[in-house]
Design a protein around this motif. Sequence first.
Motif, PDB file in Angstrom:
ATOM      1  N   THR A  27       0.816  -1.221   0.000  1.00 28.30           N
ATOM      2  CA  THR A  27       0.000   0.000   0.000  1.00 28.30           C
ATOM      3  C   THR A  27       0.847   1.268   0.000  1.00 28.30           C
ATOM      4  O   THR A  27       0.308   2.374  -0.080  1.00 28.30           O
ATOM      5  CB  THR A  27      -0.906   0.024   1.255  1.00 28.30           C
ATOM      6  N   GLY A  28       2.176   1.131   0.131  1.00 30.17           N
ATOM      7  CA  GLY A  28       3.045   2.309   0.272  1.00 30.17           C
ATOM      8  C   GLY A  28       3.443   2.927  -1.053  1.00 30.17           C
ATOM      9  O   GLY A  28       3.050   2.446  -2.127  1.00 30.17           O
ATOM     10  N   ALA A  29       4.254   3.987  -0.962  1.00 28.21           N
ATOM     11  CA  ALA A  29       4.674   4.719  -2.171  1.00 28.21           C
ATOM     12  C   ALA A  29       5.425   3.791  -3.115  1.00 28.21           C
ATOM     13  O   ALA A  29       5.142   3.741  -4.320  1.00 28.21           O
ATOM     14  CB  ALA A  29       5.553   5.910  -1.774  1.00 28.21           C
ATOM     15  N   VAL A  30       6.393   3.030  -2.601  1.00 28.82           N
ATOM     16  CA  VAL A  30       7.172   2.129  -3.458  1.00 28.82           C
ATOM     17  C   VAL A  30       6.311   0.946  -3.897  1.00 28.82           C
ATOM     18  O   VAL A  30       6.312   0.560  -5.069  1.00 28.82           O
ATOM     19  CB  VAL A  30       8.441   1.622  -2.723  1.00 28.82           C
ATOM     20  N   SER A  65       0.454  -3.464   6.800  1.00 33.18           N
ATOM     21  CA  SER A  65       0.253  -3.516   8.253  1.00 33.18           C
ATOM     22  C   SER A  65      -1.195  -3.888   8.578  1.00 33.18           C
ATOM     23  O   SER A  65      -2.050  -3.953   7.675  1.00 33.18           O
ATOM     24  CB  SER A  65       0.580  -2.157   8.870  1.00 33.18           C
ATOM     25  N   ARG A  98      -3.345  -2.057   9.665  1.00 35.11           N
ATOM     26  CA  ARG A  98      -4.233  -0.961   9.219  1.00 35.11           C
ATOM     27  C   ARG A  98      -4.883  -1.281   7.881  1.00 35.11           C
ATOM     28  O   ARG A  98      -5.991  -0.834   7.599  1.00 35.11           O
ATOM     29  CB  ARG A  98      -3.414   0.337   9.024  1.00 35.11           C
ATOM     30  N   SER A  99      -4.200  -2.038   7.037  1.00 28.86           N
ATOM     31  CA  SER A  99      -4.681  -2.232   5.654  1.00 28.86           C
ATOM     32  C   SER A  99      -5.248  -3.614   5.379  1.00 28.86           C
ATOM     33  O   SER A  99      -5.694  -3.880   4.248  1.00 28.86           O
ATOM     34  CB  SER A  99      -3.525  -1.993   4.682  1.00 28.86           C
ATOM     35  N   THR A 127       8.701  12.033  -1.836  1.00 28.76           N
ATOM     36  CA  THR A 127       8.288  10.622  -1.863  1.00 28.76           C
ATOM     37  C   THR A 127       9.443   9.699  -1.462  1.00 28.76           C
ATOM     38  O   THR A 127       9.209   8.532  -1.167  1.00 28.76           O
ATOM     39  CB  THR A 127       7.752  10.184  -3.245  1.00 28.76           C
ATOM     40  N   THR A 141       4.706   8.019   1.449  1.00 24.08           N
ATOM     41  CA  THR A 141       3.419   8.629   1.091  1.00 24.08           C
ATOM     42  C   THR A 141       3.031   9.760   2.041  1.00 24.08           C
ATOM     43  O   THR A 141       2.527  10.804   1.611  1.00 24.08           O
ATOM     44  CB  THR A 141       2.306   7.548   1.147  1.00 24.08           C
ATOM     45  N   ASN A 143      12.876   8.361  -8.076  1.00 21.20           N
ATOM     46  CA  ASN A 143      13.306   7.632  -6.872  1.00 21.20           C
ATOM     47  C   ASN A 143      12.431   6.425  -6.582  1.00 21.20           C
ATOM     48  O   ASN A 143      12.887   5.454  -5.963  1.00 21.20           O
ATOM     49  CB  ASN A 143      13.314   8.560  -5.653  1.00 21.20           C
TER      50      ASN A 143
HETATM   51  N1  LIG Z   1      10.421   6.073  -1.274  1.00 18.64           N
HETATM   52  C1  LIG Z   1      11.553   5.864  -1.894  1.00 18.64           C
HETATM   53  O1  LIG Z   1      11.964   6.598  -2.823  1.00 18.64           O
HETATM   54  C2  LIG Z   1      12.408   4.718  -1.483  1.00 18.64           C
HETATM   55  C3  LIG Z   1      13.528   4.426  -2.229  1.00 18.64           C
HETATM   56  C4  LIG Z   1      14.332   3.379  -1.849  1.00 18.64           C
HETATM   57  C5  LIG Z   1      13.995   2.662  -0.732  1.00 18.64           C
HETATM   58  N2  LIG Z   1      12.881   2.970  -0.015  1.00 18.64           N
HETATM   59  C6  LIG Z   1      12.552   2.149   1.163  1.00 18.64           C
HETATM   60  O2  LIG Z   1      11.343   1.441   0.897  1.00 18.64           O
HETATM   61  C7  LIG Z   1      10.627   1.259   2.108  1.00 18.64           C
HETATM   62  C8  LIG Z   1       9.195   1.770   1.951  1.00 18.64           C
HETATM   63  O3  LIG Z   1       9.197   3.111   1.586  1.00 18.64           O
HETATM   64  P1  LIG Z   1       7.887   3.870   1.096  1.00 18.64           P
HETATM   65  O4  LIG Z   1       8.368   5.181   0.622  1.00 18.64           O
HETATM   66  O5  LIG Z   1       7.068   3.042   0.175  1.00 18.64           O
HETATM   67  O6  LIG Z   1       7.097   4.057   2.491  1.00 18.64           O
HETATM   68  P2  LIG Z   1       5.533   4.328   2.761  1.00 18.64           P
HETATM   69  O7  LIG Z   1       4.888   5.027   1.631  1.00 18.64           O
HETATM   70  O8  LIG Z   1       5.499   4.958   4.108  1.00 18.64           O
HETATM   71  O9  LIG Z   1       4.893   2.846   2.854  1.00 18.64           O
HETATM   72  C9  LIG Z   1       5.196   1.969   3.893  1.00 18.64           C
HETATM   73  C10 LIG Z   1       4.547   0.638   3.629  1.00 18.64           C
HETATM   74  O10 LIG Z   1       4.932  -0.286   4.643  1.00 18.64           O
HETATM   75  C11 LIG Z   1       3.765  -0.919   5.154  1.00 18.64           C
HETATM   76  N3  LIG Z   1       3.971  -1.382   6.522  1.00 18.64           N
HETATM   77  C12 LIG Z   1       4.123  -0.658   7.649  1.00 18.64           C
HETATM   78  N4  LIG Z   1       4.257  -1.466   8.722  1.00 18.64           N
HETATM   79  C13 LIG Z   1       4.179  -2.743   8.257  1.00 18.64           C
HETATM   80  C14 LIG Z   1       4.241  -4.017   8.857  1.00 18.64           C
HETATM   81  N5  LIG Z   1       4.418  -4.152  10.165  1.00 18.64           N
HETATM   82  N6  LIG Z   1       4.135  -5.119   8.065  1.00 18.64           N
HETATM   83  C15 LIG Z   1       3.969  -5.013   6.731  1.00 18.64           C
HETATM   84  N7  LIG Z   1       3.902  -3.805   6.096  1.00 18.64           N
HETATM   85  C16 LIG Z   1       4.004  -2.697   6.851  1.00 18.64           C
HETATM   86  C17 LIG Z   1       2.712   0.140   5.047  1.00 18.64           C
HETATM   87  O11 LIG Z   1       1.438  -0.437   5.161  1.00 18.64           O
HETATM   88  P3  LIG Z   1       0.136   0.403   5.688  1.00 18.64           P
HETATM   89  O12 LIG Z   1      -0.358   1.146   4.491  1.00 18.64           O
HETATM   90  O13 LIG Z   1      -0.792  -0.675   6.126  1.00 18.64           O
HETATM   91  O14 LIG Z   1       0.597   1.291   6.786  1.00 18.64           O
HETATM   92  C18 LIG Z   1       3.014   0.659   3.663  1.00 18.64           C
HETATM   93  O15 LIG Z   1       2.521  -0.243   2.682  1.00 18.64           O
HETATM   94  C19 LIG Z   1      11.436   1.932   3.199  1.00 18.64           C
HETATM   95  O16 LIG Z   1      12.269   0.961   3.821  1.00 18.64           O
HETATM   96  C20 LIG Z   1      12.285   2.921   2.426  1.00 18.64           C
HETATM   97  O17 LIG Z   1      13.488   3.247   3.090  1.00 18.64           O
HETATM   98  C21 LIG Z   1      12.076   3.965  -0.370  1.00 18.64           C
END
Ligand SMILES: NC(=O)c1ccc[n+]([C@@H]2O[C@H](COP(=O)([O-])OP(=O)(O)OC[C@H]3O[C@@H](n4cnc5c(N)ncnc54)[C@H](OP(=O)(O)O)[C@@H]3O)[C@@H](O)[C@H]2O)c1
Length: 344
Positions: A12-15, A38, A40-41, A159, A163, A315
């Motif tokens: 559900t997250g940005a990536v 999580s 939540r979803s 991002t 999100t 990114n």
């Molecule tokens: N954004 C970037 O450009 C980027 C680039 C490289 C690496 N990353 C890495 O990728 C990861 C995710 O980043 P993001 O930007 O996508 O973050 P995000 O938008 O905050 O999304 C986080 C995701 O993790 C889920 N989550 C949270 N707690 C969880 C749990 N206990 N079990 C399973 N899923 C869980 C969330 O689910 P809910 O919706 O249910 O809360 C959501 O789907 C991070 O480790 C980040 O460092 C990000």
Amino acid sequence: MNSCKIAVVGATGAVGQVFLDIAEQRNFPIDEIRLCASTRSVGKKLRFKSQEVAVELCTPEVLDEVDFAFISASGDVSREMAPLAAKHGTVAIDDSSAFRMDVDVPLVVPEVNADDLSNHKGIVAIPNCSTTPLVMVLNPLRKKSSIKRVVVDTFQSVTGTGTAALIEMKHQSKAVLDDNPITTKEYPHQIAFNVLPHIEPFQENGYTREEMKMLYETQKILHDSNILVSATCVRVPVAVSHSEAIHIEFQDPITPSEVTEILENKPGIRIVDDPFSDVYPMPIDAAGGDDVLVGRIRKDISHPNGIAMWVVCDNLRKGAALNAIQIAEEMMKRDVVSESNWRK
Ligand SMILES: NC(=O)c1ccc[n+]([C@@H]2O[C@H](COP(=O)([O-])OP(=O)(O)OC[C@H]3O[C@@H](n4cnc5c(N)ncnc54)[C@H](OP(=O)(O)O)[C@@H]3O)[C@@H](O)[C@H]2O)c1
């Protein structure tokens, strides 16, 4: 292996959301997909291809039933789930920084060091989203002349935080335009109409953790501990795409046209460089695309062997989800996914 079963942890997250788009666009050969997030979803329905798939928790049973677990959630989730996946014979492709510097975990950008995938032990890490475009340009260039030092200043989109940060920037922007009070949660200061020279916590040496990652990850991916990198990482009020001003000091002189010639035919790189016609890479052009855009290639007037350039990359795609899928594609091609081929 021609097709696979996968779990997307953080779907559900940005990536995670971009991952699903890219998997569909590339026709990544998926027999079965499990979407995890999580509590939540749980139960929420997400679209993948023409199906609706219910979100579930990532349990040992889910991990046991798939070939790949793509983990894009948080460092804590990765620390728990990636070793669990490996224990169940599933390859974890991990987006967090939790395992990047682990000697047993390859840190891979397929265009640069795909051969490292042969040494995996169940976990493969994806570099930080600002390291990936950097090594994509450094790697072909160092074959012309070795690289002594890199100074890189990044301009990283919200991002990159996730999100929630994008939503915060939008709310703050509206509040500023409407003359309303600002609230901040994701960053220590307002991000709308501002820039923050602060990504991740500050270290004893005055650099941030994000900045030190750019040094350590670059050295690991390029297998060269002599390349020195000094980074300043800056958060900017841009939705998607990280930009980087890169200054490279080579061992020998190298001209801007040689740099262009070396980079222009490399997979995943597109030269966008006609500054006198106002043509240069911009985040709005990189967003939604797969290429690392390179422009403003010029001689660095402060050093006889120096080159300066401006690089922009989505990114969420090459910085995260696309790189993850390319790693899986490469592993399937090399037949290093089945447990019997890596558990020795
Ligand atoms: N954004 C970037 O450009 C980027 C680039 C490289 C690496 N990353 C890495 O990728 C990861 C995710 O980043 P993001 O930007 O996508 O973050 P995000 O938008 O905050 O999304 C986080 C995701 O993790 C889920 N989550 C949270 N707690 C969880 C749990 N206990 N079990 C399973 N899923 C869980 C969330 O689910 P809910 O919706 O249910 O809360 C959501 O789907 C991070 O480790 C980040 O460092 C990000």
